[in-house]
Write a protein that holds these residues in place. Sequence first.
Motif, PDB file in Angstrom:
ATOM      1  N   LEU A   6       0.887  -1.022   0.371  1.00  0.00           N
ATOM      2  CA  LEU A   6       0.127  -0.492   0.363  1.00  0.00           C
ATOM      3  C   LEU A   6       0.610   1.645  -0.096  1.00  0.00           C
ATOM      4  CD1 LEU A   6      -3.033   0.112   2.057  1.00  0.00           C
ATOM      5  CD2 LEU A   6      -3.393   0.434  -0.052  1.00  0.00           C
ATOM      6  N   GLU A   7       1.574   1.769  -1.380  1.00  0.00           N
ATOM      7  CA  GLU A   7       2.431   2.653  -1.157  1.00  0.00           C
ATOM      8  C   GLU A   7       1.768   4.072  -1.506  1.00  0.00           C
ATOM      9  OE1 GLU A   7       0.730   1.427  -5.586  1.00  0.00           O
ATOM     10  OE2 GLU A   7       2.204  -0.063  -3.748  1.00  0.00           O
ATOM     11  N   PRO A   8       2.221   5.165  -0.762  1.00  0.00           N
ATOM     12  CA  PRO A   8       1.911   5.964  -0.302  1.00  0.00           C
ATOM     13  C   PRO A   8       0.655   6.746  -1.158  1.00  0.00           C
ATOM     14  CG  PRO A   8       4.177   6.248   0.228  1.00  0.00           C
ATOM     15  CD  PRO A   8       4.123   5.492  -0.731  1.00  0.00           C
ATOM     16  N   LEU A 221     -21.567   4.792  -5.432  1.00  0.00           N
ATOM     17  CA  LEU A 221     -20.341   4.227  -4.703  1.00  0.00           C
ATOM     18  C   LEU A 221     -19.491   6.071  -5.039  1.00  0.00           C
ATOM     19  CD1 LEU A 221     -17.521   1.939  -3.218  1.00  0.00           C
ATOM     20  CD2 LEU A 221     -17.164   4.181  -4.024  1.00  0.00           C
ATOM     21  N   ALA A 222     -19.015   6.234  -3.546  1.00  0.00           N
ATOM     22  CA  ALA A 222     -18.220   7.819  -3.354  1.00  0.00           C
ATOM     23  C   ALA A 222     -17.400   7.636  -2.596  1.00  0.00           C
ATOM     24  CB  ALA A 222     -19.453   8.900  -3.297  1.00  0.00           C
ATOM     25  N   LEU A 223     -16.725   7.923  -3.070  1.00  0.00           N
ATOM     26  CA  LEU A 223     -14.485   8.168  -2.260  1.00  0.00           C
ATOM     27  C   LEU A 223     -14.818   9.850  -2.129  1.00  0.00           C
ATOM     28  CD1 LEU A 223     -12.851   7.022  -0.296  1.00  0.00           C
ATOM     29  CD2 LEU A 223     -11.713   6.676  -3.188  1.00  0.00           C
ATOM     30  N   CYS A 224     -13.940  10.003  -0.423  1.00  0.00           N
ATOM     31  CA  CYS A 224     -14.151  12.080  -0.257  1.00  0.00           C
ATOM     32  C   CYS A 224     -12.931  11.196   0.060  1.00  0.00           C
ATOM     33  CB  CYS A 224     -14.409  12.290   0.413  1.00  0.00           C
ATOM     34  SG  CYS A 224     -14.617  13.861   1.251  1.00  0.00           S
ATOM     35  N   ALA A 225     -11.678  12.129  -0.114  1.00  0.00           N
ATOM     36  CA  ALA A 225     -10.024  11.275   0.393  1.00  0.00           C
ATOM     37  C   ALA A 225      -9.611  12.861   0.670  1.00  0.00           C
ATOM     38  CB  ALA A 225      -9.735  10.460   0.159  1.00  0.00           C
ATOM     39  N   GLU A 226      -8.287  12.595   1.925  1.00  0.00           N
ATOM     40  CA  GLU A 226      -8.211  13.774   2.118  1.00  0.00           C
ATOM     41  C   GLU A 226      -6.490  13.924   0.560  1.00  0.00           C
ATOM     42  OE1 GLU A 226      -6.037  16.314   6.151  1.00  0.00           O
ATOM     43  OE2 GLU A 226      -6.164  14.536   5.698  1.00  0.00           O
ATOM     44  N   ARG A 227      -5.978  15.274   0.312  1.00  0.00           N
ATOM     45  CA  ARG A 227      -5.076  15.228  -0.677  1.00  0.00           C
ATOM     46  C   ARG A 227      -3.875  14.613  -0.366  1.00  0.00           C
ATOM     47  NH1 ARG A 227      -6.588  17.990  -5.404  1.00  0.00           N
ATOM     48  NH2 ARG A 227      -8.681  18.786  -5.105  1.00  0.00           N
ATOM     49  N   ALA A 228      -2.943  14.205  -0.913  1.00  0.00           N
ATOM     50  CA  ALA A 228      -1.964  13.229  -0.272  1.00  0.00           C
ATOM     51  C   ALA A 228      -0.691  13.994  -1.524  1.00  0.00           C
ATOM     52  CB  ALA A 228      -2.190  11.850  -0.560  1.00  0.00           C
ATOM     53  N   SER A 229       0.666  13.906  -1.059  1.00  0.00           N
ATOM     54  CA  SER A 229       1.536  14.218  -2.128  1.00  0.00           C
ATOM     55  C   SER A 229       1.823  13.366  -2.761  1.00  0.00           C
ATOM     56  CB  SER A 229       3.014  14.203  -0.522  1.00  0.00           C
ATOM     57  OG  SER A 229       3.320  12.851  -0.642  1.00  0.00           O
ATOM     58  N   ALA A 230       1.380  12.409  -2.668  1.00  0.00           N
ATOM     59  CA  ALA A 230       1.280  11.761  -4.654  1.00  0.00           C
ATOM     60  C   ALA A 230       0.165  11.409  -4.414  1.00  0.00           C
ATOM     61  CB  ALA A 230       2.485  10.391  -3.955  1.00  0.00           C
ATOM     62  N   PRO A 231       0.266  11.306  -6.087  1.00  0.00           N
ATOM     63  CA  PRO A 231      -0.738  11.224  -6.629  1.00  0.00           C
ATOM     64  C   PRO A 231      -1.824  10.132  -6.349  1.00  0.00           C
ATOM     65  CG  PRO A 231       0.576  11.357  -8.204  1.00  0.00           C
ATOM     66  CD  PRO A 231       1.374  11.460  -7.034  1.00  0.00           C
TER      67      PRO A 231
END
Length: 262
Positions: A6-8, A221-231
């Motif tokens: 599970l990479e960043p 289905l909906a997904l809301c995620a905090e932005r990460a440094s990697a795509p």
Amino acid sequence: MRRPELEPGRIDLWLCRYQSIHDPRLLQHYLGLLNPTERERQQRFHFADDRQRYLLTRALVRCVLSRYATVAPADWRFAENAYGRPAIDPAHGSDLEFNLSHTRGLIALAVARRRVFGIDVENLAERQPSLGIADRFFSAEEAAALAKLPGALQQRRFFEYWTFKEAYIKARGMGLSLPLDRFSFRFPADDGVQLQIHPELNDPAERWQLWQLAPSDSCLLALCAERASAPTLLRARQIIPDVHDEALDLPPLRCGGFGPTA
């Protein structure tokens, strides 16, 4: 079984069609993974479908998390925050994060490392939209946009709004203490979505990324995620816990992020 990396930036989606699982020995195996409190809760459900869904939900979480960590499925312990959001007990020292949603026929589980996110799935065939609910709980802009649509299009648009709103609430981990009319979604294009958040919620909309997918013809289905440094990379798999899983080609119907300040 080899543990998936599970990479960043990656979020794994695990989808379980629980109504297709009938083997009594397998169901008994799942029951054995639950702790006493979970087994008691499972028996409280009056309808067989609800008992099956609860059993598979708890087994799915335990079996999938054990794909990423050296913890046996039956050994996972969980805790809840002040608003009832479940999480892995800190005693495990794990950096895994998960979020769950289920609807009739489908359980959806999202897993990532060191990332805040929320997921929601709804069966469009099982629920009818209500303009009254939209008028009462949606933002004024959302309710007005929904009311302008032809009746035949209102059901899907209602659930597009609803799943995104639920996913955002779950990402915040604050339940319905967040007023639903203080944040809203716009659909500037057929495949786009924008989030607007009222300043009183003290949450910058640019903090979040959004996706919407269709796991089946009848589900959104909906997904809301905090932005990460990697795509962000989304990977979807269909699973029968502890038996079989396979990759799914599940391209997003919509994706996007923040829009103008509300």
